[in-house]
Design an enzyme around this catalytic site. Sequence first.
Site, PDB file in Angstrom:
ATOM      1  N   GLU A 177       0.801  -1.225   0.000  1.00 47.79           N
ATOM      2  CA  GLU A 177       0.000   0.000   0.000  1.00 47.79           C
ATOM      3  C   GLU A 177       0.838   1.281   0.000  1.00 47.79           C
ATOM      4  O   GLU A 177       0.784   2.071   0.960  1.00 47.79           O
ATOM      5  CB  GLU A 177      -0.951   0.021   1.203  1.00 47.79           C
ATOM      6  N   GLU A 375      -5.270  -8.478   0.961  1.00 48.09           N
ATOM      7  CA  GLU A 375      -5.863  -8.168   2.272  1.00 48.09           C
ATOM      8  C   GLU A 375      -7.341  -7.914   2.080  1.00 48.09           C
ATOM      9  O   GLU A 375      -7.744  -7.249   1.121  1.00 48.09           O
ATOM     10  CB  GLU A 375      -5.269  -6.890   2.894  1.00 48.09           C
TER      11      GLU A 375
HETATM   12  C1  FCB Z   1      -4.322  -1.889   5.555  1.00 46.63           C
HETATM   13  C2  FCB Z   1      -2.931  -2.240   6.056  1.00 46.63           C
HETATM   14  C3  FCB Z   1      -2.923  -3.295   7.120  1.00 46.63           C
HETATM   15  C4  FCB Z   1      -4.088  -3.141   8.090  1.00 46.63           C
HETATM   16  C5  FCB Z   1      -5.383  -2.977   7.358  1.00 46.63           C
HETATM   17  C6  FCB Z   1      -6.597  -2.836   8.248  1.00 46.63           C
HETATM   18  O1  FCB Z   1      -4.335  -0.603   5.055  1.00 46.63           O
HETATM   19  O2  FCB Z   1      -2.132  -2.696   5.005  1.00 46.63           O
HETATM   20  O3  FCB Z   1      -1.682  -3.246   7.748  1.00 46.63           O
HETATM   21  O4  FCB Z   1      -3.832  -2.149   8.982  1.00 46.63           O
HETATM   22  O5  FCB Z   1      -5.336  -1.878   6.521  1.00 46.63           O
END
Ligand code: FCB
Length: 467
Positions: A177, A375
């Site tokens: 990210e 994620e």
């Molecule tokens: C993302 C991050 C991860 C976590 C989630 C909820 O932005 O990559 O580390 O904090 O959000």
Amino acid sequence: MPPLSKSVLDSIDELAHRIPRNFLIGAATSSWQIEGSSTTRGRSIWDDFSAVHGNIRDGAMADPACDHINRWEEDLNLLSWLGVDSYRFSVSWPRVLTHGVGENNDSGLAFYDRLIDGLLSRHIEPVLTIYHWDLPSALETKGGWNWDGIGDAFAEYTEVLAKKFSDRVSMWATLNEPWCSAFLGYADKFMAPGKGDPAAGFEAAYRLLVGHAKSVEVLRQYNAKDVGLALNLTTFIAEDEGAKAAAHHMDGIMNRLWLDLLAGRGVPSDIMENSRQFTDWSFINDSDLAAISRPIDWLGINYYNPQRIASPNDDGAVGVGNGQRIDAFPGTPPITFAPKGPLTEMGWEVDAASLITTLVATQERLPNIPLYITENGGAFPDLIVNGSIDDQDRLNYYASHIDAALIAKERGIDVRGYFAWSLLDNLEWAEGWTKRFGLFHVDRATQERTAKSSAYFFRELNARRSK
Ligand code: FCB
């Protein structure tokens, strides 16, 4: 017996049968959020940032987090219990290079060596993220992601990892990210290093991708398998005509900037124009641009929620969620964030359909690159009742988003895997311990791990799939 109802088990069965054999199911974490043991590594920008009163909601700092440095075997056993194919974790840069460059910290490297072997012995594929935001403080002193030597420093760090682990890691992500690093950390003050300077944000965005390119080059030299990166991409929804131009600009900063640079189209012209008030982009050069566009093997999408925005109203901001900050989108005309319920504890809208539109849009802008959902998950108000946590809201979130990923795949989008965020309740950055995303509840005081119903959901899902 898992605490799952007959109807939940039936829906797990339905999902399990749609998951193709080679589709990866995994769980994810990151170093700062779980490791603890800050005295056995160098300092990072998150140590500095969390030391400033007011930056972290509950004042939580690096220690003990989930004490994972000492409890890693127990945590790998949780992964085995879940039956996942893979585990996405990140390496702490200052744990292997105390000052970011120079001498290795052998005990730090030995930790990741044991972790990787521990995964392999449990038949779990290691997916290693090289940079998940914990930049060594020594490098921030030189300018961090605005320093023109940062790409070479990142390449040096990559080489330390590639030399040691390229024979055993299944997939590599250079960055996690980078929008958050650049725009929440440099343009805005919400995350480390907390600069609050729009020009620094654009320069960091570019230099992060230069770092990515140099890191890919090193990984290729060491024949590392499956090299990519994880972006937080999403769908912008304008609620009214007046918010459309803003939505386009925000989509440019969060999605198109990264995808266009990776695809070799350079900085989108509208972003170039709208950012002239902050920067002249004099740090860009053609050889970097060419390097950034060299092919990767896969792209990770971290997806949580759509970004719904509307024209400003007199009542002020409505339902602003975590990280939904106008300063993180420099050059955006006035708007208000307008997430619609149901919302998670982060204030993020729950909308699985936007995962499908995000996957479709991403494949269009960066074609022929396999996609992974690296994620996805939610923070919910977990209640402990008689020692159990029946987190049906999280379980439903997972079920609907895995369904969406499979729908995208069934429609021809090349999605190859899905990682739940997160294995454990952990340090949620600026939110500290106040937001919990884990499949396993972590008791901050005793460090006891307890499987929530959502963990049983994944265990059943993995057990019922054909592999
Ligand atoms: C993302 C991050 C991860 C976590 C989630 C909820 O932005 O990559 O580390 O904090 O959000």
